[in-house]
Design a protein around this motif. Sequence first.
Motif, PDB file in Angstrom:
ATOM      1  N   GLY A  85       0.842  -1.436  -0.085  1.00 30.36           N
ATOM      2  CA  GLY A  85      -0.059   0.000   0.050  1.00 30.36           C
ATOM      3  C   GLY A  85       0.777   1.381   0.101  1.00 30.36           C
ATOM      4  N   GLY A  86       0.339   2.404  -0.494  1.00 27.93           N
ATOM      5  CA  GLY A  86       0.926   3.653  -0.323  1.00 27.93           C
ATOM      6  C   GLY A  86       1.690   3.943  -1.415  1.00 27.93           C
ATOM      7  N   VAL A  87       1.760   3.211  -2.669  1.00 30.47           N
ATOM      8  CA  VAL A  87       2.680   3.329  -3.687  1.00 30.47           C
ATOM      9  C   VAL A  87       2.141   4.271  -4.855  1.00 30.47           C
ATOM     10  CG1 VAL A  87       4.095   1.194  -3.397  1.00 30.47           C
ATOM     11  CG2 VAL A  87       2.128   1.095  -4.843  1.00 30.47           C
ATOM     12  N   GLY A  88       1.031   4.471  -4.541  1.00 25.11           N
ATOM     13  CA  GLY A  88       0.263   5.517  -5.568  1.00 25.11           C
ATOM     14  C   GLY A  88      -0.687   4.716  -6.600  1.00 25.11           C
ATOM     15  N   LYS A  89      -1.162   3.566  -6.139  1.00 22.72           N
ATOM     16  CA  LYS A  89      -1.786   2.648  -7.188  1.00 22.72           C
ATOM     17  C   LYS A  89      -3.087   3.495  -7.309  1.00 22.72           C
ATOM     18  CE  LYS A  89      -4.028  -0.617  -5.152  1.00 22.72           C
ATOM     19  NZ  LYS A  89      -5.506  -0.159  -5.371  1.00 22.72           N
ATOM     20  N   SER A  90      -3.864   3.647  -6.470  1.00 23.37           N
ATOM     21  CA  SER A  90      -5.482   4.045  -6.828  1.00 23.37           C
ATOM     22  C   SER A  90      -5.219   5.595  -7.546  1.00 23.37           C
ATOM     23  CB  SER A  90      -6.006   4.091  -5.459  1.00 23.37           C
ATOM     24  OG  SER A  90      -6.494   2.839  -5.149  1.00 23.37           O
ATOM     25  N   THR A  91      -4.490   6.348  -7.105  1.00 23.72           N
ATOM     26  CA  THR A  91      -4.355   7.900  -7.419  1.00 23.72           C
ATOM     27  C   THR A  91      -3.946   7.734  -9.067  1.00 23.72           C
ATOM     28  OG1 THR A  91      -3.780   8.819  -5.385  1.00 23.72           O
ATOM     29  CG2 THR A  91      -3.129   9.994  -7.291  1.00 23.72           C
ATOM     30  N   THR A 125       5.133  14.587  -6.729  1.00 21.28           N
ATOM     31  CA  THR A 125       4.530  16.009  -6.757  1.00 21.28           C
ATOM     32  C   THR A 125       3.484  15.932  -5.973  1.00 21.28           C
ATOM     33  OG1 THR A 125       3.745  17.765  -7.891  1.00 21.28           O
ATOM     34  CG2 THR A 125       3.754  15.871  -9.031  1.00 21.28           C
ATOM     35  N   HIS A 126       3.407  16.923  -5.156  1.00 24.99           N
ATOM     36  CA  HIS A 126       1.975  17.371  -4.221  1.00 24.99           C
ATOM     37  C   HIS A 126       0.678  17.459  -5.364  1.00 24.99           C
ATOM     38  CE1 HIS A 126       1.689  21.522  -5.217  1.00 24.99           C
ATOM     39  NE2 HIS A 126       3.013  21.658  -5.141  1.00 24.99           N
ATOM     40  N   ARG A 127       1.270  17.925  -6.322  1.00 28.09           N
ATOM     41  CA  ARG A 127      -0.166  18.039  -7.509  1.00 28.09           C
ATOM     42  C   ARG A 127      -1.308  16.868  -7.239  1.00 28.09           C
ATOM     43  NH1 ARG A 127       3.150  20.237 -12.482  1.00 28.09           N
ATOM     44  NH2 ARG A 127       4.711  19.442 -11.319  1.00 28.09           N
ATOM     45  N   PHE A 128      -0.406  15.687  -7.375  1.00 26.68           N
ATOM     46  CA  PHE A 128      -1.090  14.556  -7.466  1.00 26.68           C
ATOM     47  C   PHE A 128      -2.456  14.445  -6.667  1.00 26.68           C
ATOM     48  CE2 PHE A 128       2.228  13.342  -9.932  1.00 26.68           C
ATOM     49  CZ  PHE A 128       1.848  12.263 -10.872  1.00 26.68           C
ATOM     50  N   SER A 129      -2.450  14.925  -5.429  1.00 22.55           N
ATOM     51  CA  SER A 129      -3.465  14.863  -4.684  1.00 22.55           C
ATOM     52  C   SER A 129      -4.604  16.028  -4.705  1.00 22.55           C
ATOM     53  CB  SER A 129      -2.960  15.118  -3.168  1.00 22.55           C
ATOM     54  OG  SER A 129      -2.332  16.192  -2.797  1.00 22.55           O
ATOM     55  N   HIS A 130      -4.430  16.894  -5.483  1.00 15.86           N
ATOM     56  CA  HIS A 130      -5.456  18.231  -5.728  1.00 15.86           C
ATOM     57  C   HIS A 130      -6.594  17.536  -6.206  1.00 15.86           C
ATOM     58  CE1 HIS A 130      -2.046  21.266  -5.931  1.00 15.86           C
ATOM     59  NE2 HIS A 130      -1.907  20.496  -4.913  1.00 15.86           N
ATOM     60  N   GLU A 131      -7.714  17.901  -5.276  1.00 13.67           N
ATOM     61  CA  GLU A 131      -8.994  17.439  -5.728  1.00 13.67           C
ATOM     62  C   GLU A 131      -9.982  18.553  -6.105  1.00 13.67           C
ATOM     63  OE1 GLU A 131     -11.087  14.411  -3.406  1.00 13.67           O
ATOM     64  OE2 GLU A 131      -9.400  13.649  -2.683  1.00 13.67           O
ATOM     65  N   LEU A 164     -12.021  23.606 -10.801  1.00  7.51           N
ATOM     66  CA  LEU A 164     -12.144  23.063 -12.090  1.00  7.51           C
ATOM     67  C   LEU A 164     -10.612  23.199 -12.877  1.00  7.51           C
ATOM     68  CD1 LEU A 164     -15.523  23.882 -13.806  1.00  7.51           C
ATOM     69  CD2 LEU A 164     -14.556  21.641 -13.034  1.00  7.51           C
ATOM     70  N   ARG A 165     -10.162  24.218 -12.536  1.00  8.95           N
ATOM     71  CA  ARG A 165      -8.675  24.909 -13.174  1.00  8.95           C
ATOM     72  C   ARG A 165      -7.476  24.011 -12.389  1.00  8.95           C
ATOM     73  NH1 ARG A 165      -9.135  31.102 -15.144  1.00  8.95           N
ATOM     74  NH2 ARG A 165     -10.911  30.829 -16.563  1.00  8.95           N
ATOM     75  N   GLY A 166      -7.712  23.707 -11.038  1.00 12.13           N
ATOM     76  CA  GLY A 166      -6.348  23.445 -10.552  1.00 12.13           C
ATOM     77  C   GLY A 166      -6.450  21.862 -10.234  1.00 12.13           C
ATOM     78  N   VAL A 167      -7.701  21.373 -10.437  1.00 12.90           N
ATOM     79  CA  VAL A 167      -7.895  19.965 -10.051  1.00 12.90           C
ATOM     80  C   VAL A 167      -6.828  18.963 -10.766  1.00 12.90           C
ATOM     81  CG1 VAL A 167      -9.701  19.321 -11.712  1.00 12.90           C
ATOM     82  CG2 VAL A 167      -9.629  17.896  -9.851  1.00 12.90           C
ATOM     83  N   PHE A 168      -6.362  18.041 -10.089  1.00 16.28           N
ATOM     84  CA  PHE A 168      -5.486  17.205 -10.559  1.00 16.28           C
ATOM     85  C   PHE A 168      -6.128  15.667 -10.593  1.00 16.28           C
ATOM     86  CE2 PHE A 168      -1.722  14.860 -11.781  1.00 16.28           C
ATOM     87  CZ  PHE A 168      -0.843  15.681 -12.507  1.00 16.28           C
ATOM     88  N   ARG A 169      -6.532  15.384  -9.464  1.00 15.74           N
ATOM     89  CA  ARG A 169      -7.087  13.936  -9.206  1.00 15.74           C
ATOM     90  C   ARG A 169      -8.406  14.091  -9.399  1.00 15.74           C
ATOM     91  NH1 ARG A 169      -7.197  11.014  -3.401  1.00 15.74           N
ATOM     92  NH2 ARG A 169      -7.713   8.892  -4.056  1.00 15.74           N
TER      93      ARG A 169
END
Length: 267
Positions: A18-24, A212-218, A224-229
């Motif tokens: 777990g924690g390797v970023g699979k689901s994201t 990068t922290h961007r991967f968690s941006h909901e 809408l403009r800043g969402v990543f995930r």
Amino acid sequence: MENKEQRPLFLGFSSQKGGVGKSTLAEIVSSILYYEQGINLFVMDCDLSQDSFYKLREREKSIVQESEELSKSMQEYFHHLGKKAYRIYKSAPKEAVRTARSKIDGISNEKYQLVIFDFPGHAGTTELMELSLQMDYILSPIEADIQSLVSCLAYAKTITEIGVSMSDSRIKDIILFWNKVDRRVRNIIIDEYTKLIHEYELTLLPGYVYATHRFSHELSTYGLRGVFRSTYQPPARGLRMGTGLDELVNEIIQRLKLKTKTENGND
């Protein structure tokens, strides 16, 4: 009898740790493939302990319903896109493939190229192996942590060896790729384990997906403009620059021989 020429490919996102970023990554890649590349797909969330994929959709749905501005923007977005959001279903791992097949058969007006399975993060060995062998391909993120790597490589080797030996196995390949790579440092672990993976004759994609922290941006916090995930849209191309995501998606398209919207003549 399943028609092998018409059936969609089954692609699993799986890891022993777990924690390797699979689901994201499954969430982000699914959205790029569907909304941007025009690849018709649906998702099976098999991780009933977390339901991260399914719960992300539910959070986004609630946020859009509560905001008149967001609701209007989403309606305009999907109208311009010319299709609805991709479907996400929940299922226990043991029932996931059966459920997927029932959805494929039950929605006769849809022609799917791909079904993406978000694997359980902490499944028992037997459960994980059974589901793995029913995939066409498995994408397995690995990160530069020795304890995690030992477990992930053992899983990859087992799937490869069993898949080759079983005549009725569906699995064609398990594809490893480096995730959460810190571009600021030279990582000796990555160098050494890349050599080992090649010695094991396992498939390892070139390039890295960078941390990068961007991967968690909901949607709830970045709009809408800043969402990543998101399950409603892909991250903007500008936000993806330098992450390695586009290279990963291109590798997936090529290796799975997926037909994009340009190749389908719909662009």
